[in-house]
Design a protein around this motif. Structure first.
Motif, PDB file in Angstrom:
ATOM      1  N   UNK A   7       0.816  -1.206   0.000  1.00 51.68           N
ATOM      2  CA  UNK A   7       0.000   0.000   0.000  1.00 51.68           C
ATOM      3  C   UNK A   7       0.856   1.265   0.000  1.00 51.68           C
ATOM      4  N   UNK A   8       0.428   2.231  -0.783  1.00 52.89           N
ATOM      5  CA  UNK A   8       1.112   3.532  -0.881  1.00 52.89           C
ATOM      6  C   UNK A   8       0.041   4.621  -0.827  1.00 52.89           C
ATOM      7  N   UNK A 294      15.201   3.104   1.018  1.00 53.07           N
ATOM      8  CA  UNK A 294      15.277   3.510   2.424  1.00 53.07           C
ATOM      9  C   UNK A 294      14.006   3.142   3.189  1.00 53.07           C
ATOM     10  N   UNK A 295      13.479   1.956   2.878  1.00 58.10           N
ATOM     11  CA  UNK A 295      12.316   1.462   3.588  1.00 58.10           C
ATOM     12  C   UNK A 295      10.992   2.049   3.146  1.00 58.10           C
ATOM     13  N   UNK A 296      11.009   2.908   2.138  1.00 61.55           N
ATOM     14  CA  UNK A 296       9.784   3.541   1.637  1.00 61.55           C
ATOM     15  C   UNK A 296       9.440   2.940   0.279  1.00 61.55           C
ATOM     16  N   UNK A 297       8.180   2.556   0.101  1.00 64.53           N
ATOM     17  CA  UNK A 297       7.713   2.032  -1.171  1.00 64.53           C
ATOM     18  C   UNK A 297       7.208   3.192  -2.025  1.00 64.53           C
ATOM     19  N   UNK A 298       7.749   3.301  -3.245  1.00 67.75           N
ATOM     20  CA  UNK A 298       7.348   4.335  -4.196  1.00 67.75           C
ATOM     21  C   UNK A 298       6.599   3.663  -5.341  1.00 67.75           C
ATOM     22  N   UNK A 328       3.367   6.987  -2.218  1.00 73.78           N
ATOM     23  CA  UNK A 328       4.383   6.351  -1.373  1.00 73.78           C
ATOM     24  C   UNK A 328       3.759   5.791  -0.103  1.00 73.78           C
ATOM     25  N   UNK A 329       4.522   4.937   0.551  1.00 72.03           N
ATOM     26  CA  UNK A 329       4.076   4.368   1.817  1.00 72.03           C
ATOM     27  C   UNK A 329       4.304   5.315   2.978  1.00 72.03           C
ATOM     28  N   UNK A 330       4.980   6.439   2.733  1.00 64.48           N
ATOM     29  CA  UNK A 330       5.212   7.464   3.747  1.00 64.48           C
ATOM     30  C   UNK A 330       4.800   8.813   3.185  1.00 64.48           C
ATOM     31  N   UNK A 331       4.332   9.695   4.024  1.00 62.11           N
ATOM     32  CA  UNK A 331       3.947  11.032   3.591  1.00 62.11           C
ATOM     33  C   UNK A 331       5.184  11.782   3.098  1.00 62.11           C
TER      34      UNK A 331
END
Length: 350
Positions: A7-8, A294-298, A328-331
């Motif tokens: 999920x992103x 860096x652990x973030x899914x784009x 992304x999975x992070x804001x």
């Protein structure tokens, strides 16, 4: 089915790459079909440009996955009269399979490999497309050599793919090459697109899977018209396919999983839905390319909304703004506030 790792939910909210709008440029009208990877300690995006005549393929580079600069056109129309002389839409280079891996390219027979499709006529996706393959030994990734004949054609396929073959995804696993692709059943309005796979041991000779299509449309719902543009990666013990569904009104991204690359189960709901009225992806959020950093899914995709007077480029007779976006999975708002935006002066809706 646990789809949480895929999920992103945080959309960047502005284009990361747009068409140039420059007359005579390969991308004067639109950009499309992102494929993101890492090479030579940089991020690269292969993408398709449209100039009102046909597709050509280029690369852009980035240091942070948000700010992209053009790098060079790699597959051009060449006027040779060959089967792929009028359109060349590159969609995938063979890369590391792991979703959490480095997303770097991998070689076979000492070469990098790229798959593409070509339409036989001038115009926007005119005629039944065929699939080709090209190779390169150039570490700059600027010089590519196309095999003289297509590797898959609609004429040799089943009824579900007789209308043309499209977005390719090339995966190597345990010495076998898997070529995922979507295809349409006819070349007239109202066609259905589904996803199949072919296998090979040498990249030249391909055998279609007897169980094709491996991802099929539903009778009703958000993917009743298309299940298209496969992006296949491995996450631990399962394979994941990102794709888009289309119901003849809007296109949205979805996800399916498999244990063996041949039998797929699709999640019932979209994972990247279209945006609200006026947003960058109001009409379509489709054509996935997914990388982790860096652990973030784009999750890169092609975003489409109705065009505006201040858009840098427009296609479909000036009716739509077609560009590359990312979720992304992070804001990413902090990165956005620190960045200078896209590689053109388009800011896009927030």
């Amino acid at each position: 089915m646990n789809i949480t790792p895929y999920l992103t939910p945080y959309k960047y909210g502005r284009p990361v790459l747009t068409g140039s709008g420059k007359p005579g440029s390969f991308d004067s009208s639109a950009v499309d079909c992102p494929f993101v990877f890492r090479h030579l300690d940089r991020f690269f995006m292969m993408y398709v440009g449209f100039d009102g005549v046909g597709y050509q393929t280029a690369l852009a580079t980035s240091g942070d996955l948000l700010n992209w600069e053009p790098y060079g056109v790699i597959l051009e129309r060449n006027g040779s009269g060959n089967w792929d002389s009028k359109n060349v839409a590159g969609t995938w280079m063979m890369r590391d399979n792991e979703l959490s891996g480095p997303a770097t390219l991998k070689k076979w027979d000492g070469k990098y490999w790229l798959v593409y499709h070509s339409y036989p006529e001038d115009g926007y996706e005119e005629g039944a497309a065929r699939i080709g393959i090209a190779w390169s030994e150039d570490e700059r990734l600027l010089e590519w050599h196309r095999l003289p004949e297509p590797i898959l054609t609609p004429e040799t396929g089943a009824d579900w793919e007789r209308g043309g073959l499209y977005k390719e995804c090339l995966v190597e696993h345990d010495g076998t090459f898997y070529l995922f692709y979507n295809a349409k059943n006819q070349n007239t309005p109202g066609w259905v697109e589904q996803t199949g796979v072919a296998t090979s041991n040498d990249l030249a000779n391909w055998t279609r899977h007897a169980g094709n299509p491996v991802l099929r449309v539903d009778e009703i719902g958000w993917k009743r018209g298309f299940v298209s543009d496969p992006c296949v990666l491995r996450n631990g013990g399962e394979w994941v396919m990102f794709f888009f569904g289309y119901d003849y009104r809007k296109a949205e991204e979805g996800v399916a999983v498999s244990a063996d690359l041949l039998r797929w189960e699709a999640h019932p709901d979209p994972i990247v839905p279209v945006g609200a009225a006026g947003e960058l992806d109001e009409t379509y959020a489709h054509k996935p390319s997914v990388v982790m950093h860096d652990g973030v899914l784009y999750h890169f995709y092609c975003a489409v909304r109705p065009s505006r007077e201040d858009d840098p480029a427009s296609s479909n007779n000036g009716r739509e703004f077609r560009t590359i976006a990312v979720a992304a999975s992070r804001d990413l708002s902090r990165e956005r506030s620190a960045s200078s935006g896209a590689s053109t002066n388009e800011e896009g809706p927030e």
